[in-house]
Design an enzyme around this catalytic site. Sequence first.
Site, PDB file in Angstrom:
ATOM      1  N   ASP A  13       0.812  -1.228   0.000  1.00  0.00           N
ATOM      2  CA  ASP A  13       0.000   0.000   0.000  1.00  0.00           C
ATOM      3  C   ASP A  13       0.840   1.269   0.000  1.00  0.00           C
ATOM      4  O   ASP A  13       0.447   2.284   0.567  1.00  0.00           O
ATOM      5  CB  ASP A  13      -0.950   0.027   1.215  1.00  0.00           C
ATOM      6  CG  ASP A  13      -1.755  -1.247   1.314  1.00  0.00           C
ATOM      7  OD1 ASP A  13      -2.261  -1.674   0.273  1.00  0.00           O
ATOM      8  OD2 ASP A  13      -1.857  -1.813   2.407  1.00  0.00           O
ATOM      9  N   LYS A  16       2.244   2.517  -5.012  1.00  0.00           N
ATOM     10  CA  LYS A  16       3.073   2.167  -6.180  1.00  0.00           C
ATOM     11  C   LYS A  16       2.345   2.438  -7.486  1.00  0.00           C
ATOM     12  O   LYS A  16       2.951   2.797  -8.480  1.00  0.00           O
ATOM     13  CB  LYS A  16       3.420   0.668  -6.160  1.00  0.00           C
ATOM     14  CG  LYS A  16       4.263   0.234  -5.010  1.00  0.00           C
ATOM     15  CD  LYS A  16       4.442  -1.268  -4.992  1.00  0.00           C
ATOM     16  CE  LYS A  16       3.212  -2.050  -4.621  1.00  0.00           C
ATOM     17  NZ  LYS A  16       2.733  -1.896  -3.261  1.00  0.00           N
ATOM     18  N   GLY A  40      -4.272  -4.101  -4.458  1.00  0.00           N
ATOM     19  CA  GLY A  40      -5.252  -3.159  -4.969  1.00  0.00           C
ATOM     20  C   GLY A  40      -4.661  -1.778  -4.948  1.00  0.00           C
ATOM     21  O   GLY A  40      -3.965  -1.423  -4.009  1.00  0.00           O
ATOM     22  N   HIS A  41      -4.876  -1.037  -6.012  1.00  0.00           N
ATOM     23  CA  HIS A  41      -4.471   0.354  -5.930  1.00  0.00           C
ATOM     24  C   HIS A  41      -5.386   1.234  -6.755  1.00  0.00           C
ATOM     25  O   HIS A  41      -6.112   0.774  -7.627  1.00  0.00           O
ATOM     26  CB  HIS A  41      -2.997   0.556  -6.265  1.00  0.00           C
ATOM     27  CG  HIS A  41      -2.576  -0.061  -7.538  1.00  0.00           C
ATOM     28  ND1 HIS A  41      -1.738  -1.133  -7.587  1.00  0.00           N
ATOM     29  CD2 HIS A  41      -2.890   0.248  -8.793  1.00  0.00           C
ATOM     30  CE1 HIS A  41      -1.549  -1.461  -8.834  1.00  0.00           C
ATOM     31  NE2 HIS A  41      -2.228  -0.650  -9.594  1.00  0.00           N
ATOM     32  N   GLN A 232       2.131  -5.771  -3.431  1.00  0.00           N
ATOM     33  CA  GLN A 232       2.462  -5.830  -1.997  1.00  0.00           C
ATOM     34  C   GLN A 232       3.767  -5.076  -1.730  1.00  0.00           C
ATOM     35  O   GLN A 232       4.100  -4.179  -2.489  1.00  0.00           O
ATOM     36  CB  GLN A 232       2.551  -7.283  -1.504  1.00  0.00           C
ATOM     37  CG  GLN A 232       1.224  -8.008  -1.424  1.00  0.00           C
ATOM     38  CD  GLN A 232       0.816  -8.666  -2.718  1.00  0.00           C
ATOM     39  OE1 GLN A 232       1.612  -9.282  -3.370  1.00  0.00           O
ATOM     40  NE2 GLN A 232      -0.433  -8.518  -3.084  1.00  0.00           N
TER      41      GLN A 232
END
Length: 433
Positions: A13, A16, A40-41, A232
């Site tokens: 988190d 990135k 997730g981003h 990650q």
Amino acid sequence: MSATCVIGLQWGDEAKGKIVDLLTAQNEVVVRYQGGANAGHTVVFDGKKYKLSLVPSGIFRENVKSVVASGVVIDPGAFLSEIERLREGGVKIEKNLLVSERAHVIFPWHKEEDKLLNDSGVRKEAIGTTLRGIGPCYRDKVGRSTAIRIGDLYRDDFDEKVRRICAIKNSYLPGLARNEEARAQLQTLDADAIIAQYRQYAERLRPFVGDAVNFLLEAVDADKKVLLEGAQGALLDVDYGTFPYVTSSNSSGVGVTAGSGLPATFIKRIVGVVKAYTTRVGGGPFPTELNNETGQRIRDRGNEYGTVTKRPRRCGWFDAVAVRYSSRLSGASELAVMLLDVLSGFDQINVCVAYELDGKRLEYFPSNVDDLARVTPIYESFPGWSEEINELTSYEQLPKNAKSYLNNLSRILGKKIAIVSVGPGREQTIFCP
Ligand code: IMP
């Protein structure tokens, strides 16, 4: 001939996605190479927010090929929903997405096993997984005999394989339940229903599936510019992170070549991404965690809630012992410091520069989580700044104390800070001199 890699250096988190999105403009191929729908981003541009989980961030640029490489574990249902959402948002993906036929497939039995073993009772604290079936799918991959890869979805013996695996898992899963209640909740796997559903998934995925290894090796031969997108963070690496409170893939720099199939000599630049503070989701030690008002303030200002699971993230000061370790391990050639704007308004900002364990000063990151859980952080304190910095566009404009904080981080970590982010938008990015 060169590739750039973007790696998170904390517990994930680190934002990135934004760096990948920015660097994509200078590349022709973007590759996601490990992890799965646990990542997730959010990418923000033109006033729109896009949530990505399995699809590489390159998807927003029309002349960039986005590759989901062999080291990724794919939940076809989650992947197809993501594709649908992108299509609805007007993103053109038809010619730009390639999925490796070597990537492994997540099935319902993996999610069941994740639920049963996340809190197995072997350790006092649960791993706190995302319950997306990631660990069990990688376990089957390494175990080989009960694994199915994307390419297998199209072969004649697919039905037969699923029936046999369902029989094995139906006898195996009840034994993993910790108590009667967990056993009672377990549903028997229905092979016919799973076969029908995955055949349908396979048809919808067909236009994207191909030999990604060959494609990437040809990209190397053709001197293409390739960007590799880590998921990650390095401290969640299964071999080098805070085991067992890690994910099941090599999420540090060491995983790039195994996951992508690209030769190590091709990777020339590694951008290590860190937050200006630290967060973590799930269980495991976190030496600089702040279970107090300051931690809550960071959570509120940074909107620190999981993109995938919505869980509140644990928040704390920057841990330079951990990042010195992860940046060296990952071979970071430069750093991107994200969410610096979150730290506006603090009188004083702390950075952990060493640990104390059993009365001794420790300069390195311990290999055992039980030792890490017992360390006390030794902090250096820096004066904060009161101004909001979201609108700033150059390094010179930053408040004196913000510059001093960055210079001190760079000094303590022994790495150059190349990029500073002061907000989620593409334009809220400062390139350092
Ligand atoms: P898993 O990857 O679902 O098996 O979860 C293992 C650990 O990694 C848990 O502590 C998760 O919270 C953490 N984790 C997995 N993916 C991410 C991510 O993308 N960001 C932050 N933590 C993650």
